[in-house]
Motif scaffolding. Structure first.
Motif, short mmCIF file in Angstrom:
data_model
loop_
_atom_site.label_atom_id
_atom_site.label_comp_id
_atom_site.label_asym_id
_atom_site.label_seq_id
_atom_site.Cartn_x
_atom_site.Cartn_y
_atom_site.Cartn_z
N PHE A 4 -11.04 59.15 -42.90
CA PHE A 4 -10.30 57.89 -42.45
C PHE A 4 -11.71 56.98 -43.38
O PHE A 4 -12.83 57.49 -43.73
CB PHE A 4 -10.73 57.30 -41.26
N LEU A 5 -11.30 55.66 -44.66
CA LEU A 5 -12.06 54.85 -45.10
C LEU A 5 -11.46 53.75 -44.97
O LEU A 5 -10.81 53.54 -44.85
CB LEU A 5 -11.82 55.78 -46.31
N PRO A 6 -12.21 52.76 -44.38
CA PRO A 6 -12.82 51.59 -44.22
C PRO A 6 -11.32 51.10 -45.86
O PRO A 6 -12.14 51.07 -47.18
CB PRO A 6 -13.99 50.87 -44.04
N ARG A 7 -10.36 50.18 -45.33
CA ARG A 7 -9.87 49.19 -46.55
C ARG A 7 -9.64 48.06 -45.96
O ARG A 7 -10.20 47.17 -47.35
CB ARG A 7 -8.63 49.92 -46.29
N LEU A 8 -10.56 47.62 -45.30
CA LEU A 8 -11.12 46.18 -44.85
C LEU A 8 -11.76 46.29 -44.08
O LEU A 8 -11.82 46.93 -43.41
CB LEU A 8 -9.24 45.23 -44.19
N VAL A 9 -13.03 45.39 -44.36
CA VAL A 9 -13.97 45.32 -43.26
C VAL A 9 -14.34 43.55 -43.43
O VAL A 9 -14.51 42.99 -44.35
CB VAL A 9 -15.09 45.28 -44.09
N ALA A 10 -14.16 42.96 -42.02
CA ALA A 10 -14.96 41.80 -41.40
C ALA A 10 -15.90 41.34 -41.45
O ALA A 10 -16.44 42.00 -40.52
CB ALA A 10 -14.37 40.97 -41.04
N LEU A 11 -16.95 40.87 -41.86
CA LEU A 11 -18.08 40.72 -41.76
C LEU A 11 -18.39 39.16 -41.43
O LEU A 11 -17.65 37.89 -42.08
CB LEU A 11 -18.83 40.62 -42.75
N GLU A 12 -18.95 38.49 -39.62
CA GLU A 12 -18.95 37.52 -39.58
C GLU A 12 -20.30 37.19 -39.58
O GLU A 12 -20.82 37.47 -38.93
CB GLU A 12 -18.58 37.75 -37.93
N LEU A 13 -20.15 35.90 -41.07
CA LEU A 13 -21.42 35.68 -41.21
C LEU A 13 -21.74 34.76 -39.92
O LEU A 13 -23.42 34.63 -40.09
CB LEU A 13 -21.30 34.94 -42.46
N THR A 14 -21.68 34.06 -39.58
CA THR A 14 -21.96 33.41 -38.26
C THR A 14 -21.24 32.54 -37.34
O THR A 14 -20.04 33.29 -37.38
CB THR A 14 -22.45 31.20 -39.58
N GLY A 15 -21.25 32.19 -36.11
CA GLY A 15 -20.70 31.64 -35.32
C GLY A 15 -20.22 30.12 -35.32
O GLY A 15 -19.92 29.66 -34.51
N SER A 16 -21.02 29.20 -36.39
CA SER A 16 -21.67 28.51 -36.12
C SER A 16 -20.15 27.53 -36.40
O SER A 16 -19.12 28.40 -37.60
CB SER A 16 -21.86 28.28 -36.83
N CYS A 17 -19.50 26.72 -36.26
CA CYS A 17 -18.03 25.98 -36.64
C CYS A 17 -18.05 24.43 -37.14
O CYS A 17 -18.94 24.12 -35.38
CB CYS A 17 -16.68 27.45 -36.21
N ASN A 18 -17.37 24.39 -37.66
CA ASN A 18 -16.94 22.05 -37.39
C ASN A 18 -15.67 21.80 -36.52
O ASN A 18 -15.82 20.84 -36.47
CB ASN A 18 -17.04 22.08 -38.53
N LEU A 19 -14.91 23.24 -36.03
CA LEU A 19 -13.82 23.11 -35.35
C LEU A 19 -14.33 23.19 -33.77
O LEU A 19 -14.61 24.46 -33.86
CB LEU A 19 -12.95 23.89 -36.19
N ARG A 20 -12.95 23.64 -33.67
CA ARG A 20 -13.05 23.77 -31.48
C ARG A 20 -11.71 23.92 -31.22
O ARG A 20 -11.11 23.80 -30.41
CB ARG A 20 -13.60 22.58 -30.79
#
Length: 344
Positions: A4-20
């Motif tokens: 098994f190899l990763p085909r997609l990896v999501a990097l959450e760079l920040t928890g900060s956001c301008n929306l709610r």
């Protein structure tokens, strides 16, 4: 033994956001988390991943454009031979930002449109003007020649508008329309009552199958039993997409991983179980040796209806939704109405 190899990896760079956003997986806030991975820590993770696989890297958040080093990280990702894409709400993209993203090597931008009308979208996203700003962001991407897709989270409130939203997506010139079937985690836990019922879930997946070849690529996210629908309707998705028939469906821990802003590695962003932390181990060590990931790769061990299903290797059911419902990530998918032949 299958590797098994990763085909997609999501990097959450920040928890900060301008929306709610009401459905936010990350329960994002305005303030930056002081414990977020640093620039060098993120680069180390990216280089480690590139050393053994070449997945698509989703740079996401929160709102990733709130990180000052986003262009530097995108360029580093591209220089490592990976394909960087950006997951954003689109409201911070203007002509200058779109040009900088393209120059940094971003290959595609995903922008969310959750309702066909501005007032409804803004209410869902928690900030007035979010819809118009997202459309302006899309226009800036088009002007820069930057490929974009539209993401839509399907809930009871926008279910009657899905076809209209899809029509808008095509008119905007998106290369793809990804539908996310709500998983009630994070801030989205409060939206459990907005989950569409399983019967409507099935109707949406069948409509997607019928619309899939009409001018725009469509993908069902957090809806692995779309693969089962395709098989039932006479399609063989692996033949069209060149994939292994046993590798489809739920990608969590099998071909996908999520790295949180604090370095925790999860099977996906909606399954809040920790496989390890990149501050303590390399991503590769976690990917290859995590008991959690290896359990998810063994579909022979699925329980309940999923364990008896003839489509379990192609589908596998949503492990995050099973965990949210039963507290057991190997239990049956609660939003699938199909009855396996063994149980019919």
């Amino acid at each position: 033994m299958k590797r098994f190899l990763p085909r997609l990896v999501a990097l959450e760079l920040t928890g900060s956001c301008n929306l709610r956003c009401k459905h936010c997986r990350a329960s994002a806030a305005r303030e930056r988390d002081p414990d977020e991975l640093t620039t060098e820590e993120v680069k180390k993770v990216i280089a480690d991943i590139a050393s053994f696989s070449k997945p698509i890297m989703i740079l996401t958040g929160g709102e990733p454009l709130l990180r000052e080093d986003i262009y530097e990280l995108a360029r580093f990702t591209a220089d490592q031979g990976l394909r960087p894409v950006l997951g954003t709400n689109g409201t911070l993209i203007d002509d200058r930002v779109a040009e900088k993203l393209k120059e940094a090597g971003i290959k595609r931008v995903s922008i969310s449109i959750d309702c066909a009308y501005a007032g409804e979208h803004d209410a869902f996203r928690g900030v007035e003007g979010a819809y118009e700003k997202a459309l302006k962001g899309i226009e800036a991407c088009k002007k820069a020649g930057l490929e974009f897709q539209v993401n839509t989270t399907v809930t009871r409130r926008n279910l009657p508008e899905i076809k209209e939203i899809h029509s808008i997506t095509k008119k905007l010139g998106a290369v793809a329309h990804h539908l996310f079937l709500l998983v009630p985690t994070g801030r989205g836990k409060a939206l459990e009552a907005e989950e569409i019922p399983p019967e409507d879930y099935e109707k949406v997946l069948n409509w997607m199958y019928e619309a899939k070849d009409k001018g725009i690529y469509m993908r069902a996210t957090c809806a692995p039993h779309y693969v089962r629908v395709a098989y039932q309707r006479g399609d063989r998705p692996e033949r069209r997409h060149g994939m292994d028939a046993t590798m489809g469906g739920c990608m969590a821990g099998r071909t996908f991983a999520f790295v949180s802003r604090k370095g925790e590695v999860n099977p996906c962003g909606y399954l809040p179980l920790k496989a390890g932390n990149v501050r303590e181990q390399s991503f590769r060590e976690i990917w290859e040796n995590s008991e959690l990931f290896n359990n998810l790769r063994s579909r022979e061990d699925l329980r309940g209806k999923c364990g008896e299903c003839e489509y379990r290797f192609a589908c596998g059911g949503c492990r995050a939704r099973a965990y949210a419902r039963y507290g057991d990530y190997m239990e049956e998918e609660p939003y699938c109405i199909y009855v396996p032949r063994k149980l019919a």
